[in-house]
Every structure is written in C-alpha cells, then in structure tokens.
Design an enzyme around this catalytic site. Sequence first.
Site, PDB file in Angstrom:
ATOM      1  CB  SER A 164      40.772  36.356  38.741  1.00  0.00           C
ATOM      2  OG  SER A 164      39.536  37.006  38.502  1.00  0.00           O
ATOM      3  CE1 TYR A 190      43.121  40.952  40.700  1.00  0.00           C
ATOM      4  CE2 TYR A 190      41.163  40.581  39.363  1.00  0.00           C
ATOM      5  CZ  TYR A 190      42.003  40.191  40.393  1.00  0.00           C
ATOM      6  OH  TYR A 190      41.731  39.046  41.103  1.00  0.00           O
TER       7      TYR A 190
END
Length: 338
Positions: A164, A190
């Site tokens: 990501s 994350y």
Amino acid sequence: MTPSTTHAQHPVGSGFTPASTVDDVLEGIDLTGKNVIITGGHSGLGLVATRALAKAGARVTIGSRDTDRAEQAVSGIGDVEVRQLDLLQPDSIDAFVARYLDSGRPLHILINNAGFPGLGGIVRDARGYEAQFAANHLGHFQLTLGLYPALRAAGGARVVTTTSGAQRVSDILWDDPHFTTGRYDPGLAYPQSKTANVLFTVELDRRWAADGIRAYAPHPGIVPATAFNRSVGEEAQRAMGLIDASGEPVIDPDRGKKTPEQGAATIVFAATSPLLADIGGVYLNNSDISPLDEDPRPVDLTDPDTEVPVDVVPHSIDPRSARRLWELSERLIKSPSA
C-alpha cells in the site's frame, strides 16, 4: 551504499495507465499450465485477480480462513480450488504448505494478498504479536518460506505481496513492532505492516533470484468498493473522499481511486508481465514500476483536492533494513519470545 544509488525503482514504460484493468494487462498472456496460490483470493481485489488469472488458463489455489464462504464466491470460476488457511495461526500455515507440497505441483505464482485491517483497538495473535504485522507480514513470510521448494521447482516463479501507499508513513518500529511497551497506534500499525511487505520483497529477491524466483510489491490504489475500505464506516469514507454524498464510490483513477478491476491490474501485472522478466525486488504502482520519491514531504490530508503521493520512499526499499527484517522475521516465526 544507499537505496537511491542501488535501487531498481525505475518505470519500464509499460504503456498502462491508472485506468488500466486486469483484462488490459493480461491481453495476449496465456497461463495454461501455470499454478497460482493467492491468499484471500475469494473477495475484493483477490477475487478479481482469481477470475482474471483463471480466465487466462491458470490453475488457482485460494487460501482462506472461511472455506465455505470462499467456495461460494468462486463457484464456477475456471480451475479454482479452496484450501483452509489462517495467517494468524502458524499451524494452519504449516498444514496448508504441507498439503500443497504433497501435491507435487510446482508453484509458478504466489500472491500474498490477504490483509488484516486492524480496526479499533489492538488485536494480538496466539503468540502475542500485533495482528496486522502478524497477518500482513509474518504469516505471509512463513507461508512463502514453506513454499520455497515448490517455487524453486517451477523453474521461474514470482512472489507478489500486495502492499500500500501507506508504506510511506512508517518505517519498521524496530524497538517495539508489536506495541508491547508503548501505547498502541493504529496509524502506525498498518503502515508498518505495508513497509514490511516491501522490505520482504526486496530481500526475497536478493536471496532467491538465483533460483529463478523474483519478487514484487504492488500498490493497487484505493478501491472504495472493497470490503476492506468499506469497513472504516461511511463517515470516514466520506471524509476521505471515497464515497459521495449519496454513498456511491468515487472513482478517479488519476487520483488513485479505482474500480476493483483497475486496482487488481497492478497485482496481476506483477504476477504475469513479461516486462518484469529480468527485474525484481521492486514496488509497483499503476501497472509499472514506481519511481523512488527520495525526498518525501508532509501532505495536507485535510485538503480534499490534495493528491496523496504513493510512490515508494527510501525506508521501504533500504537493503540493510530488508535484511534486518528478514532475520527478525525468522526469529519471530520460530519463537514468540524472540
């Protein structure tokens, strides 16, 4: 040496755009006789990738925690099978690996795609590890190492680990990756796991390229229609510009907001494109290799017109960090006290 002088983060001029789809990147590619494993291949981007790869002729094995749900989702899609796999359970990973190795089939493409969103407070696995780092990185690390014999037997294989643009936000929290001594910060957990995906890719390629195994870390963009993004709730989605006033997904590929078919394109590009045949250990975006952003600057996320940068940054491809993470991960999957 530094990443800025040794990295391979240079676009190859693929000709694809942010709006390119899985069908675009697979045009003319025949995967007949190729074996694929994809984690989470029954939902979201994973399901789109499964459909596309099976349509191109591949035999696809899906690893899923919920096999009943997965089998319903992929019913009628080409040559696809579902096997139980829980990335937070080391025994489940070992059982999945043993079953695949016992089949005797080589593995041409491994797509480490499943992700743990980590919403709310901290979640830990049975070993006490923070769940996003454990599932998004360590589980896939253990899976990939276990499948090494099948990857090597393919005589040319690819390991694709979905990452990501959040990799820009945080390096590995080396002193406390599992938030055991400090306050849990979901805004770092994350991103840390996504940086780990890229560093894993860098070191895997360095170690295994001589065996014909190359590694890639694709960023699919932001896909409002996936359950992963919907899980944050409507209010947060609206604040991030993912949905409009009526609740419909905002699709603007030039700003990174994509349909599932556009988002999965970079994953499938990583898994199949002949343009990457002699390149590995790289972060991809928009179905090409991302350039390196050597001087990342803060971004005003409160401005709705801001185009959030997603190019890879130096800490995510640092070869010393990549080796350090690999060695740490080896210890962690062997012992919860490492």
